[in-house]
Design an enzyme around this catalytic site. Structure first.
Site, PDB file in Angstrom:
ATOM      1  N   GLY A 141       0.794  -1.212   0.000  1.00 27.56           N
ATOM      2  CA  GLY A 141       0.000   0.000   0.000  1.00 27.56           C
ATOM      3  C   GLY A 141       0.829   1.266   0.000  1.00 27.56           C
TER       4      GLY A 141
ATOM      5  CG  ASP B 164       4.762  -7.330  10.297  1.00 23.71           C
ATOM      6  OD1 ASP B 164       5.872  -7.890  10.441  1.00 23.71           O
ATOM      7  OD2 ASP B 164       4.508  -6.570   9.344  1.00 23.71           O
TER       8      ASP B 164
END
Length: 447
Positions: free
Chosen positions: A35, A145
């Site tokens: 993104g 993450d």
């Protein structure tokens, strides 16, 4: 979003467009694997915001679109001062967009690239990180993450650091119905340098996965290096799976890292999820080490207290009713003393205590350079560059006549140690009382 138009070659087509009739896209802030994030302005309020879009390549993929929606859902649930806030989410045409608060600061990765953090910075930083992780886990949400690139450090103008955790794109939600095939077993997701062993195997992940990632970041913040490195992803993942992390002092011998951090990092990087502490436990343990109230620090102080007590004769102890403080030798002055030349640790403390019982005046010297002054005896450990230190004693004018006792020796080491100038040796496994007796004999006979 405003009507599409053909931009000049090389110009980002989103710049100048209006999203959902409310947000004017002003500039590109950054791009990631899936993104892009833009700076935008709310048209009615004039408020700067950040707007995130999926890259065109992924915008049509159902799984990625579902993950993007899931990130928005997670952020909407997580109203916490340490997590970036979501303002809006929607779809216009084929584009999904997410509007978030605009942050001003630097990523933790930029800070760590400059080297290890001082303790006061490290403590405040990881307390905030773990406070956020603790809060997300309490809601049944796992980030999966966590890494320095996903942590923004803000300067609040008062010289204090405040953090915001970003990018919940790989978040694991507690409700299985919301996960679907996005979290199916066998899918390897995460950033290899910070991935837990179970992530490397593509197995079930839970809160302990985030703790492992924090453990990697803690190792990096303490030493300036990662525990596992490789240019090959498969090799790196194998290290997470099968290798124990190196000790902090082995990686950063020149750093004065509190001993208690060794156990903390080792537990956080446990290969089995059940062996790792919770985020809350990890947070408490870091605070204890920095405050000096952990078991290692308390044991060290107790050993020092015993040394001071042993340095007093029985009459002094009876009169005072407490341990009197014995003044330390002046820094850098080893004259007339037994020098224990090895890093501060259990062995040096126990040797000092045993020699104090025998009435021997000692000083511990942890610097790799030879101690100054005319030492009476020098004690070194083979495992801490014992042979090299023997040679440096003989090459130092003020120490060349000082006897050297080497502890922790194997029989095969003896010829080399004699060649390097050792006066006596103590085999591995011998007691500190035996070492004290050896020192006393060397004091009587000299080299």
């Amino acid at each position: 979003m405003s009507e599409p138009r053909t931009p000049p070659p090389g110009v980002d087509p989103r710049l100048g467009t209006v999203v959902a009739g409310k947000y004017t896209i002003d500039a590109l802030l950054g791009a990631g694997g899936m993104g892009r994030v833009y700076r935008a302005t709310h048209r009615e309020l004039g408020e700067p915001v950040a707007v995130k879009f999926l890259l065109p390549l992924f915008a049509s993929m159902p799984e990625i679109r579902a993950r993007f929606r899931r990130e928005a859902v997670a952020l909407a649930r997580l109203r916490h001062p340490g997590i970036v806030s979501i303002i809006d989410f929607g779809e216009h045409g084929d584009d999904l967009y997410m509007v978030m608060e605009l942050l001003k600061g630097v990523r933790l990765s930029e800070i760590l690239s400059a080297g290890p953090l001082p303790p006061f910075r490290l403590g405040a930083l990881f307390d905030q990180i773990l406070q956020v992780v603790e809060a997300t886990h309490a809601l049944g949400i796992v980030h999966r993450d966590l890494k320095p690139d996903n942590i923004m450090v803000l300067d609040a103008g008062d010289r204090l650091w405040r953090i915001k955790i970003l990018d919940f794109g790989l978040v694991l939600l507690a409700d299985p119905a919301e996960q679907g095939r996005l979290t199916e077993t066998g899918a390897v997701r995460g950033t290899p340098h910070y991935m837990s062993p179970e992530q490397c195997r593509g197995r079930h992940t839970d809160a302990s996965t985030d703790v492992y990632s924090v453990g990697v970041m803690l190792f990096e913040a303490l030493t300036g290096r990662l525990p596992f490195t490789s240019d090959d992803t498969a090799t790196l993942m194998a290290q997470h799976l099968f290798l124990e992390p190196p000790s902090l002092r082995e990686v950063a011998p020149d750093r004065d890292i509190p001993e208690g951090f060794e156990a903390i990092v080792r537990e956080a990087l446990g290969k089995k999820p059940e062996d790792r502490p919770t985020a809350s436990e990890l947070r408490d343990r870091i605070a204890a080490v920095l405050a000096g109230t952990d078991a290692k620090s308390l044991a060290a102080r107790a050993a020092d207290e015993r040394v001071r007590a042993m340095a007093l004769d029985r009459g002094d102890r009876a009169i005072t009713g407490r341990v009197a403080k014995v003044s330390s030798p002046p820094p850098g002055d080893a004259t007339g003393r037994v020098v224990i030349w090895m890093p501060h640790g259990d062995l040096s403390r126990e040797l000092r205590a045993a020699l104090a019982v025998a009435g021997v005046d000692t000083v511990t010297w942890s610097d790799p350079a030879a101690p100054p002054g005319d030492a009476a005896v020098v004690v070194v450990a083979l495992e801490h560059d014992g042979r090299g230190r023997c040679r440096r004693v003989r090459e130092t004018r003020a120490l060349e006549s000082a006897p050297v006792l080497v502890v922790g020796v194997e029989p095969a080491d003896l010829p080399g140690l004699i060649h390097d100038g050792a006066s006596d040796a103590l085999p591995r496994g011998a007691t500190v009382d035996q070492a004290a007796r050896k020192v006393q004999r060397l004091l009587r006979r000299g080299r």
